[in-house]
Design a protein around this motif. Structure first.
Motif, PDB file in Angstrom:
ATOM      1  N   LEU A 146       0.739  -1.200   0.079  1.00 31.79           N
ATOM      2  CA  LEU A 146      -0.196  -0.126  -0.097  1.00 31.79           C
ATOM      3  C   LEU A 146       0.838   1.201   0.134  1.00 31.79           C
ATOM      4  O   LEU A 146       0.574   2.255  -0.303  1.00 31.79           O
ATOM      5  CB  LEU A 146      -1.068  -0.024   1.214  1.00 31.79           C
ATOM      6  CG  LEU A 146      -1.945  -1.277   1.234  1.00 31.79           C
ATOM      7  CD1 LEU A 146      -2.723  -1.013   2.670  1.00 31.79           C
ATOM      8  CD2 LEU A 146      -2.912  -1.244  -0.035  1.00 31.79           C
ATOM      9  N   ASP A 147       2.216   1.168   0.664  1.00 33.37           N
ATOM     10  CA  ASP A 147       3.016   2.248   0.839  1.00 33.37           C
ATOM     11  C   ASP A 147       4.257   1.833   0.987  1.00 33.37           C
ATOM     12  O   ASP A 147       4.465   1.391   2.079  1.00 33.37           O
ATOM     13  CB  ASP A 147       2.624   3.455   1.678  1.00 33.37           C
ATOM     14  CG  ASP A 147       3.194   4.464   1.863  1.00 33.37           C
ATOM     15  OD1 ASP A 147       4.270   4.689   1.064  1.00 33.37           O
ATOM     16  OD2 ASP A 147       2.789   5.575   2.397  1.00 33.37           O
ATOM     17  N   ALA A 148       5.398   1.876   0.215  1.00 32.83           N
ATOM     18  CA  ALA A 148       6.626   1.163   0.397  1.00 32.83           C
ATOM     19  C   ALA A 148       7.411   2.168   1.345  1.00 32.83           C
ATOM     20  O   ALA A 148       8.612   1.798   1.645  1.00 32.83           O
ATOM     21  CB  ALA A 148       7.427   1.097  -0.799  1.00 32.83           C
ATOM     22  N   ALA A 149       7.129   3.358   1.562  1.00 30.79           N
ATOM     23  CA  ALA A 149       7.975   4.453   2.055  1.00 30.79           C
ATOM     24  C   ALA A 149       8.062   4.090   3.774  1.00 30.79           C
ATOM     25  O   ALA A 149       7.179   3.719   4.312  1.00 30.79           O
ATOM     26  CB  ALA A 149       7.322   5.778   2.253  1.00 30.79           C
ATOM     27  N   MET A 150       9.384   4.203   4.226  1.00 29.32           N
ATOM     28  CA  MET A 150       9.630   3.663   5.589  1.00 29.32           C
ATOM     29  C   MET A 150       9.541   4.892   6.639  1.00 29.32           C
ATOM     30  O   MET A 150      10.094   5.826   6.294  1.00 29.32           O
ATOM     31  CB  MET A 150      10.874   3.307   5.432  1.00 29.32           C
ATOM     32  CG  MET A 150      11.531   2.808   6.845  1.00 29.32           C
ATOM     33  SD  MET A 150      10.935   1.481   7.791  1.00 29.32           S
ATOM     34  CE  MET A 150      11.250   0.012   6.875  1.00 29.32           C
ATOM     35  N   PRO A 151       8.583   4.862   7.366  1.00 31.78           N
ATOM     36  CA  PRO A 151       8.471   6.143   8.285  1.00 31.78           C
ATOM     37  C   PRO A 151       9.687   6.340   8.962  1.00 31.78           C
ATOM     38  O   PRO A 151      10.351   5.583   9.683  1.00 31.78           O
ATOM     39  CB  PRO A 151       7.207   5.493   9.218  1.00 31.78           C
ATOM     40  CG  PRO A 151       6.620   4.592   8.613  1.00 31.78           C
ATOM     41  CD  PRO A 151       7.759   3.701   7.674  1.00 31.78           C
ATOM     42  N   PRO A 152      10.172   7.720   9.344  1.00 32.03           N
ATOM     43  CA  PRO A 152      11.124   7.784   9.998  1.00 32.03           C
ATOM     44  C   PRO A 152      11.167   7.542  11.251  1.00 32.03           C
ATOM     45  O   PRO A 152      12.228   7.117  11.929  1.00 32.03           O
ATOM     46  CB  PRO A 152      11.377   9.366  10.037  1.00 32.03           C
ATOM     47  CG  PRO A 152       9.988   9.739   9.633  1.00 32.03           C
ATOM     48  CD  PRO A 152       9.499   8.717   8.723  1.00 32.03           C
ATOM     49  N   GLU A 153       9.893   7.104  11.997  1.00 33.53           N
ATOM     50  CA  GLU A 153       9.915   6.563  13.274  1.00 33.53           C
ATOM     51  C   GLU A 153      10.657   5.006  13.355  1.00 33.53           C
ATOM     52  O   GLU A 153      11.316   4.711  14.372  1.00 33.53           O
ATOM     53  CB  GLU A 153       8.625   6.551  13.781  1.00 33.53           C
ATOM     54  CG  GLU A 153       7.842   7.893  14.087  1.00 33.53           C
ATOM     55  CD  GLU A 153       7.367   8.521  13.041  1.00 33.53           C
ATOM     56  OE1 GLU A 153       7.454   7.807  11.812  1.00 33.53           O
ATOM     57  OE2 GLU A 153       6.519   9.353  13.383  1.00 33.53           O
ATOM     58  N   LEU A 154      10.357   4.383  12.284  1.00 39.11           N
ATOM     59  CA  LEU A 154      10.740   2.935  12.052  1.00 39.11           C
ATOM     60  C   LEU A 154      12.375   2.952  12.188  1.00 39.11           C
ATOM     61  O   LEU A 154      12.965   2.068  12.597  1.00 39.11           O
ATOM     62  CB  LEU A 154      10.297   2.134  11.230  1.00 39.11           C
ATOM     63  CG  LEU A 154       8.730   1.909  11.504  1.00 39.11           C
ATOM     64  CD1 LEU A 154       8.191   0.688  10.565  1.00 39.11           C
ATOM     65  CD2 LEU A 154       8.323   1.716  12.988  1.00 39.11           C
ATOM     66  N   ASP A 155      12.827   3.995  11.442  1.00 45.05           N
ATOM     67  CA  ASP A 155      14.259   4.074  11.128  1.00 45.05           C
ATOM     68  C   ASP A 155      14.899   4.286  12.536  1.00 45.05           C
ATOM     69  O   ASP A 155      16.144   3.767  12.936  1.00 45.05           O
ATOM     70  CB  ASP A 155      14.756   5.182  10.008  1.00 45.05           C
ATOM     71  CG  ASP A 155      14.469   4.963   8.661  1.00 45.05           C
ATOM     72  OD1 ASP A 155      14.881   3.672   8.464  1.00 45.05           O
ATOM     73  OD2 ASP A 155      14.424   5.770   7.845  1.00 45.05           O
ATOM     74  N   TYR A 156      14.318   5.157  13.401  1.00 45.98           N
ATOM     75  CA  TYR A 156      14.888   5.495  14.641  1.00 45.98           C
ATOM     76  C   TYR A 156      14.803   4.257  15.423  1.00 45.98           C
ATOM     77  O   TYR A 156      15.987   3.880  15.920  1.00 45.98           O
ATOM     78  CB  TYR A 156      14.114   6.688  15.241  1.00 45.98           C
ATOM     79  CG  TYR A 156      14.607   6.880  16.744  1.00 45.98           C
ATOM     80  CD1 TYR A 156      15.582   7.511  17.098  1.00 45.98           C
ATOM     81  CD2 TYR A 156      13.732   6.309  17.629  1.00 45.98           C
ATOM     82  CE1 TYR A 156      15.863   7.911  18.363  1.00 45.98           C
ATOM     83  CE2 TYR A 156      14.028   6.573  19.157  1.00 45.98           C
ATOM     84  CZ  TYR A 156      15.283   7.459  19.355  1.00 45.98           C
ATOM     85  OH  TYR A 156      15.728   7.750  20.760  1.00 45.98           O
ATOM     86  N   LEU A 157      13.711   3.501  15.568  1.00 42.89           N
ATOM     87  CA  LEU A 157      13.499   2.223  16.396  1.00 42.89           C
ATOM     88  C   LEU A 157      14.552   1.297  15.890  1.00 42.89           C
ATOM     89  O   LEU A 157      15.346   0.736  16.760  1.00 42.89           O
ATOM     90  CB  LEU A 157      12.130   1.862  16.225  1.00 42.89           C
ATOM     91  CG  LEU A 157      11.285   2.927  16.894  1.00 42.89           C
ATOM     92  CD1 LEU A 157       9.769   2.266  16.792  1.00 42.89           C
ATOM     93  CD2 LEU A 157      11.434   3.097  18.336  1.00 42.89           C
ATOM     94  N   ARG A 158      14.740   1.218  14.471  1.00 44.22           N
ATOM     95  CA  ARG A 158      16.064   0.294  13.951  1.00 44.22           C
ATOM     96  C   ARG A 158      17.318   0.770  14.412  1.00 44.22           C
ATOM     97  O   ARG A 158      18.154  -0.142  15.137  1.00 44.22           O
ATOM     98  CB  ARG A 158      16.090   0.174  12.423  1.00 44.22           C
ATOM     99  CG  ARG A 158      16.650  -0.853  11.803  1.00 44.22           C
ATOM    100  CD  ARG A 158      17.201  -0.552  10.438  1.00 44.22           C
ATOM    101  NE  ARG A 158      16.131  -0.033   9.606  1.00 44.22           N
ATOM    102  CZ  ARG A 158      15.483  -0.945   8.791  1.00 44.22           C
ATOM    103  NH1 ARG A 158      15.783  -2.175   8.764  1.00 44.22           N
ATOM    104  NH2 ARG A 158      14.597  -0.370   7.940  1.00 44.22           N
ATOM    105  N   GLY A 159      17.409   1.938  14.775  1.00 46.26           N
ATOM    106  CA  GLY A 159      18.644   2.289  15.439  1.00 46.26           C
ATOM    107  C   GLY A 159      19.062   2.215  16.756  1.00 46.26           C
ATOM    108  O   GLY A 159      20.065   2.119  17.459  1.00 46.26           O
ATOM    109  N   LEU A 160      17.846   1.726  17.356  1.00 45.58           N
ATOM    110  CA  LEU A 160      17.882   1.384  19.111  1.00 45.58           C
ATOM    111  C   LEU A 160      18.097  -0.068  19.105  1.00 45.58           C
ATOM    112  O   LEU A 160      18.298  -0.481  19.908  1.00 45.58           O
ATOM    113  CB  LEU A 160      16.571   1.916  19.657  1.00 45.58           C
ATOM    114  CG  LEU A 160      15.995   3.252  19.713  1.00 45.58           C
ATOM    115  CD1 LEU A 160      14.961   3.510  20.492  1.00 45.58           C
ATOM    116  CD2 LEU A 160      17.141   4.042  20.498  1.00 45.58           C
ATOM    117  N   GLY A 161      18.007  -0.697  17.879  1.00 47.39           N
ATOM    118  CA  GLY A 161      18.631  -2.318  17.891  1.00 47.39           C
ATOM    119  C   GLY A 161      17.226  -2.850  17.704  1.00 47.39           C
ATOM    120  O   GLY A 161      17.461  -4.157  17.807  1.00 47.39           O
TER     121      GLY A 161
END
Ligand code: GDP
Ligand code: ZN
Length: 313
Positions: A146-161
């Motif tokens: 439906l939407d392939a864009a990655m929300p910035p919040e998920l990039d941040y959470l990925r950065g937390l491990g």
């Protein structure tokens, strides 16, 4: 409190006990998946005290004996749990806790870019639950068709491990990557209704009928706990489907403890001026300062605040 039984195998008669995993629990019997990949319908050994309702849970490792000429198939004991997902039991049945799943390695937090709208606060709520139960969390972004864009919040959470996997259950996108992440561990899928938990289980476990345990059984009149869980295994993937996960609230945690379950808050907590800082409006609050200076993102703070306020009497 632990609810683990310690029934010595020598009580089990002539047959030597085998090891298995509980895949379904009923009141008088339970289904054990043996390590030989065969399901056994077992009674509980009469030596087991069944007054504690949290004695057995789906995911528990148990010892059991197979049916023989002298006896029926029987569960003889349960091994200590490495983890559990639980909620307070109904007071009228005097249960101190209801265990939805045992020996869970990770909570898969299922979210979506749309339908329903992406909701970072909901993601944070499930991440906090994983931290509270001391299990890992994996974020699964479903419906990327439906939407392939990655929300910035998920990039941040990925950065937390927290690992983030993008998939589409409907369009078969990313499912092999998800299978790799899930290989060899036992997980529970969490997330609000409609994000695609059942669809994902059906894709990962051929033949699974998730949510069927949801339906109240014939004799269930007036019972308000419809929480039967089911364990599914296929090809190295092990999922416990538990309807109760949707309504799981943050309980058993005091308001002042809550912030430590936001893993990015932890480095700041010891620098608050007041030992009992609730990180709301206190002077010298290191969390508020970190948010103001951009060291902590606003969305994390908002999700903390919402839950913290919902806990107030
Ligand atoms: P659950 O409530 O979390 O178990 O969600 P369901 O698995 O029942 O899915 C809710 C709705 O989303 C259903 O109509 C599914 O067909 C749809 N759905 C599930 N996965 C996807 C997906 O990857 N893409 C799209 N577009 N729809 C999906
Ligand atoms: Zn503070």
């Amino acid at each position: 409190m632990g609810g683990n039984l310690d029934v010595s195998p020598s009580d089990s008669g002539p047959a030597s006990p085998l090891l298995g995993t509980l895949v379904e629990v009923q009141r008088r019997t339970a289904t054990v998946m043996g390590d030989d990949d065969t399901a056994y319908q077992c009674q509980y050994s009469p030596t087991i005290d069944l007054t504690g309702f949290s004695n057995f849970a789906v995911g528990d490792r148990v010892t059991y004996i197979r049916a023989g000429t002298q006896q029926e198939a029987m569960i003889t004991g349960v091994l200590p749990r490495t983890s559990k997902i639980s909620r307070p039991g109904p007071m009228d049945r005097r249960m101190d806790e209801l265990i939805l799943a045992a020996n869970v390695d990770a909570l898969v937090v299922v979210t979506t870019p749309a339908k329903p709208d992406f909701n970072p606060r909901m993601v944070d709520r499930y991440l906090a639950l994983a931290e509270i139960f001391a299990i890992d969390a994996i974020i699964c972004m479903n419906k990327v068709d439906l939407d392939a864009a990655m929300p910035p919040e998920l990039d941040y959470l990925r950065g937390l491990g927290y690992p983030v996997v993008s998939v589409s259950a409907k369009q078969d996108i990313g499912l092999d990557a998800l299978r790799k992440v899930l290989a060899g561990i036992k997980v529970v899928l969490s997330g609000p209704s409609g994000v695609g938990k059942s669809s994902l289980i059906r894709k990962l476990i051929p033949g699974a009928e998730p949510g069927v345990g949801d339906v109240r059984k014939g004799d269930g009149k007036g019972r308000h706990t419809t929480t039967s869980s089911n364990l599914y295994r296929h090809d190295g993937i092990c999922i416990i489907d538990t309807p109760g996960i949707r309504e799981l609230g943050i309980v058993g945690v005091s308001r002042l403890e809550l912030a430590q379950y936001w893993r990015d808050f932890r480095p700041f907590l010891e620098h608050c001026k007041f030992r009992d800082c609730a990180h709301k409006s206190e002077p010298g609050c290191a969390v508020l300062e970190a948010v103001a200076s951009g060291k902590l993102p606003e969305f994390r703070y908002q999700s903390y605040l919402r839950i913290q306020e919902s806990m107030e009497e």
